[in-house]
Design a protein around this motif. Structure first.
Motif, PDB file in Angstrom:
ATOM      1  N   GLY A  40     -76.412  46.028  12.427  1.00 34.17           N
ATOM      2  CA  GLY A  40     -76.188  44.814  13.036  1.00 34.17           C
ATOM      3  C   GLY A  40     -75.041  45.093  14.110  1.00 34.17           C
ATOM      4  O   GLY A  40     -74.373  46.324  13.891  1.00 34.17           O
ATOM      5  N   TYR A  69     -63.590  40.041  12.046  1.00 35.17           N
ATOM      6  CA  TYR A  69     -62.896  41.145  12.814  1.00 35.17           C
ATOM      7  C   TYR A  69     -61.645  41.620  11.959  1.00 35.17           C
ATOM      8  O   TYR A  69     -61.326  42.744  12.139  1.00 35.17           O
ATOM      9  CB  TYR A  69     -62.281  40.612  14.111  1.00 35.17           C
ATOM     10  CG  TYR A  69     -63.443  40.268  15.268  1.00 35.17           C
ATOM     11  CD1 TYR A  69     -64.661  40.751  15.107  1.00 35.17           C
ATOM     12  CD2 TYR A  69     -62.929  39.545  16.206  1.00 35.17           C
ATOM     13  CE1 TYR A  69     -65.605  40.659  16.077  1.00 35.17           C
ATOM     14  CE2 TYR A  69     -63.815  39.464  17.362  1.00 35.17           C
ATOM     15  CZ  TYR A  69     -65.223  40.129  17.504  1.00 35.17           C
ATOM     16  OH  TYR A  69     -65.884  39.808  18.332  1.00 35.17           O
ATOM     17  N   LYS A 102     -78.701  37.308  17.234  1.00 33.68           N
ATOM     18  CA  LYS A 102     -78.719  36.085  17.817  1.00 33.68           C
ATOM     19  C   LYS A 102     -79.856  35.845  18.993  1.00 33.68           C
ATOM     20  O   LYS A 102     -80.335  34.886  19.143  1.00 33.68           O
ATOM     21  CB  LYS A 102     -77.294  35.590  18.241  1.00 33.68           C
ATOM     22  CG  LYS A 102     -76.031  36.034  17.283  1.00 33.68           C
ATOM     23  CD  LYS A 102     -76.092  35.180  16.030  1.00 33.68           C
ATOM     24  CE  LYS A 102     -75.285  35.914  15.063  1.00 33.68           C
ATOM     25  NZ  LYS A 102     -74.718  35.132  13.995  1.00 33.68           N
ATOM     26  N   LEU A 120     -68.946  47.039  15.052  1.00 36.99           N
ATOM     27  CA  LEU A 120     -67.767  46.802  15.172  1.00 36.99           C
ATOM     28  C   LEU A 120     -67.011  47.694  14.060  1.00 36.99           C
ATOM     29  O   LEU A 120     -65.817  48.163  14.528  1.00 36.99           O
ATOM     30  CB  LEU A 120     -67.543  45.297  14.744  1.00 36.99           C
ATOM     31  CG  LEU A 120     -67.814  44.311  16.018  1.00 36.99           C
ATOM     32  CD1 LEU A 120     -68.173  42.964  15.305  1.00 36.99           C
ATOM     33  CD2 LEU A 120     -66.749  44.329  17.017  1.00 36.99           C
ATOM     34  N   ARG A 164     -81.102  42.982  10.610  1.00 31.43           N
ATOM     35  CA  ARG A 164     -79.942  43.927  10.479  1.00 31.43           C
ATOM     36  C   ARG A 164     -80.026  45.059  11.651  1.00 31.43           C
ATOM     37  O   ARG A 164     -79.824  46.124  11.259  1.00 31.43           O
ATOM     38  CB  ARG A 164     -79.868  44.389   9.129  1.00 31.43           C
ATOM     39  CG  ARG A 164     -79.589  43.319   8.045  1.00 31.43           C
ATOM     40  CD  ARG A 164     -78.883  42.276   8.548  1.00 31.43           C
ATOM     41  NE  ARG A 164     -77.453  42.561   8.586  1.00 31.43           N
ATOM     42  CZ  ARG A 164     -76.751  42.100   9.747  1.00 31.43           C
ATOM     43  NH1 ARG A 164     -77.135  41.182  10.552  1.00 31.43           N
ATOM     44  NH2 ARG A 164     -75.449  42.678   9.820  1.00 31.43           N
ATOM     45  N   TYR A 179     -73.774  37.046  21.708  1.00 28.28           N
ATOM     46  CA  TYR A 179     -74.279  35.912  22.338  1.00 28.28           C
ATOM     47  C   TYR A 179     -74.565  35.855  23.953  1.00 28.28           C
ATOM     48  O   TYR A 179     -74.687  34.649  24.424  1.00 28.28           O
ATOM     49  CB  TYR A 179     -73.284  34.651  21.791  1.00 28.28           C
ATOM     50  CG  TYR A 179     -72.926  34.611  20.402  1.00 28.28           C
ATOM     51  CD1 TYR A 179     -73.938  33.885  19.675  1.00 28.28           C
ATOM     52  CD2 TYR A 179     -71.963  35.127  19.715  1.00 28.28           C
ATOM     53  CE1 TYR A 179     -73.678  33.872  18.117  1.00 28.28           C
ATOM     54  CE2 TYR A 179     -71.773  35.216  18.503  1.00 28.28           C
ATOM     55  CZ  TYR A 179     -72.490  34.506  17.737  1.00 28.28           C
ATOM     56  OH  TYR A 179     -72.401  34.422  16.481  1.00 28.28           O
ATOM     57  N   ASP A 223     -67.645  42.267  22.529  1.00 27.29           N
ATOM     58  CA  ASP A 223     -68.812  41.936  21.634  1.00 27.29           C
ATOM     59  C   ASP A 223     -69.526  40.837  22.521  1.00 27.29           C
ATOM     60  O   ASP A 223     -69.053  39.719  22.883  1.00 27.29           O
ATOM     61  CB  ASP A 223     -67.916  41.329  20.348  1.00 27.29           C
ATOM     62  CG  ASP A 223     -68.917  40.597  19.468  1.00 27.29           C
ATOM     63  OD1 ASP A 223     -69.994  40.555  19.619  1.00 27.29           O
ATOM     64  OD2 ASP A 223     -68.652  40.607  18.162  1.00 27.29           O
TER      65      ASP A 223
HETATM   66  C1  LIG Z   1     -69.059  37.435  17.395  1.00 23.13           C
HETATM   67  C2  LIG Z   1     -69.970  38.280  16.366  1.00 23.13           C
HETATM   68  N1  LIG Z   1     -69.939  39.409  16.378  1.00 23.13           N
HETATM   69  C3  LIG Z   1     -70.680  40.011  15.582  1.00 23.13           C
HETATM   70  C4  LIG Z   1     -71.481  39.605  14.663  1.00 23.13           C
HETATM   71  C5  LIG Z   1     -72.413  40.323  13.704  1.00 23.13           C
HETATM   72  O1  LIG Z   1     -73.950  39.969  13.655  1.00 23.13           O
HETATM   73  P1  LIG Z   1     -74.956  40.999  13.195  1.00 23.13           P
HETATM   74  O2  LIG Z   1     -74.013  41.742  12.358  1.00 23.13           O
HETATM   75  O3  LIG Z   1     -75.913  40.097  12.523  1.00 23.13           O
HETATM   76  O4  LIG Z   1     -75.299  41.559  14.413  1.00 23.13           O
HETATM   77  C6  LIG Z   1     -71.453  37.929  14.588  1.00 23.13           C
HETATM   78  C7  LIG Z   1     -72.317  37.251  13.558  1.00 23.13           C
HETATM   79  O5  LIG Z   1     -72.255  36.173  13.466  1.00 23.13           O
HETATM   80  C8  LIG Z   1     -70.691  37.215  15.300  1.00 23.13           C
HETATM   81  O6  LIG Z   1     -70.522  35.914  15.200  1.00 23.13           O
END
Ligand SMILES: Cc1ncc(COP(=O)(O)O)c(C=O)c1O
Length: 401
Positions: A96, A125, A236, A101, A244, A204, A201
């Motif tokens: 994911g 974060y 998303k 991050l 994941r 979206y 990031d």
């Molecule tokens: C801003 C943002 N970054 C990262 C993620 C991480 O999502 P994932 O680990 O499912 O890719 C999310 C999940 O809601 C998010 O809102």
């Protein structure tokens, strides 16, 4: 025995905070409209399931640590269509965007070094930065300013000798703010001029509701190749949160070496998930057109519903699938608990994420909420009706208004 200082500095997720209470309330027979978690309900493209079903390797082996080469290639092609040229070495597949991050923070932060992040921000974060021993320097925004944060002077004021990075979410969670091209350029310039990493990031990216934004990515600014880290995910984009699968993208060779070590330490991302994710990158672009149109309708429904409630302050979000709003209540956390335990309209109530944990600055966001518009329009209409009724009753009973 002792728990680490870094772990103690992390916070539980505000999106899941009320989960145990909600389970109990549901057991007692109340229906809850869940607007608290960004779990899309759009069906996952069939390609994911077809590809995993067709997988017939005799052994389910580890995948390569930096990721499945076919998936990396699919991601390169996707970026090429956005006009962004990537080498295979620039992409690391992660569990994911979350792991992307985490690995980025672990790679660039030392204890007490700082990351500038516009607040309100995605609360996880805090965990990623604190796990690496870092400190968040919040770039404060307000509902009155529509949560916009791209002001050079305000960003530069937060830069110290300890600053390692600026981290942004574009389009934004929880605010839905989308940066204009000029704003993106300015932030890229600030990172470059001050020799900082820019963690962008972009999970979206596809969800921008005004065509003037296109499909935004900092990756188009090739002069910041050394500064830029893009965080991406299939969660998303392809309505595939459970896969994941995400990735971290950087052309900075030193950072690549650091991230690779973390990738190797966890051996591999789930092999089958990567097979399915590879197939996702071949879905017809009609999928995005349709899901974007659906979310736009939902956004309009929620914004209209919120505007119809007296005393609510809300700005139309331009992207992602969240809206942050200020409610005419004393404390959104208290209000949420009350909605679950004391309020019911025809056996139904509503759930959102209280705003304060989206802020670093103490005392901020107390009467704000984040609403994820991940339900169908009709359900959203009812959820907004419940919110309006709940606010009126709460103000009368709990605030004496
Ligand atoms: C801003 C943002 N970054 C990262 C993620 C991480 O999502 P994932 O680990 O499912 O890719 C999310 C999940 O809601 C998010 O809102």
């Amino acid at each position: 025995m002792k728990i680490s200082i870094n772990a103690n500095r992390c916070e539980p997720s505000p999106m899941r905070k009320f989960h145990p209470l909600a389970v109990k309330v549901k057991e007692d027979g109340k229906k809850i409209y869940h607007l608290n978690i960004g779990q899309p309900d759009i069906p996952t493209p069939a390609a994911f399931y077809e590809a995993t079903r067709a997988f017939d390797n005799k052994t389910l082996a580890y995948e390569a640590s930096p990721g499945n080469p076919a998936l990396i290639d699919a991601i390169r092609k996707y970026y090429a269509k956005l006009g962004i040229s990537l080498d295979a070495d620039d992409i690391f597949i992660t569990t994911g965007g979350s792991e992307a991050l985490l690995f980025t923070c672990l790679s660039i932060l030392d204890p007490y070094t700082e990351v500038i992040i516009p607040e309100p921000y995605y609360p996880n974060y805090t965990t990623f930065v604190h796990a690496a021993g870092g400190v968040i320097r919040a770039l404060h925004t307000t509902p009155e300013e529509g949560y916009r944060y791209a002001f050079r002077d305000r960003i530069e004021k937060l830069i110290t000798k300890n600053t390692r990075a600026i981290m942004i979410t574009n389009p934004g969670n929880p605010t839905g703010v989308v940066l204009s091209r000029e704003e993106m350029r300015m932030i890229a310039d600030v990172a470059k001029e001050h020799d900082l990493f820019l963690i962008s990031d972009e999970v979206y990216r596809e969800f921008c509701y005004d065509d003037k934004y296109g499909i935004p990515s900092m990756g188009r600014f090739t002069d910041i190749d050394d500064n830029l880290v893009i965080v991406d995910s299939v969660s998303k984009r392809f309505s595939s949160c459970g896969a994941r699968v995400g990735c971290v993208i950087t052309k900075n060779k030193e950072l690549q070496q650091a991230i690779l070590k973390f990738c190797q330490s966890r051996l591999s991302v789930a092999t089958l998930d990567q097979v399915g994710a590879t197939a996702l990158y071949s879905v017809d672009k009609e999928f995005f057109v349709q899901s974007k149109a659906e979310y736009k309708k939902r956004r309009d429904t929620v914004v209209q519903g919120l505007r119809d409630i007296p005393g609510v302050l809300v700005e139309e979000p331009m992207g992602a699938f969240y809206v942050m709003a200020q409610l005419p209540v004393d404390d959104a956390d208290k209000f949420q608990r009350w909605l679950l335990t004391a309020f019911s309209d025809n056996g139904e109530t509503v759930m959102f994420a209280p705003g304060a944990p989206f802020y670093e600055t103490p005392g901020s966001g107390i009467n704000e909420v984040r609403i994820a518009y991940v339900l169908e329009q009709k359900e959203l209409q009812r959820a907004m009706e419940l919110l309006g009724k709940g606010i009126a009753q709460y103000r009368k009973e709990q605030m004496g208004l």
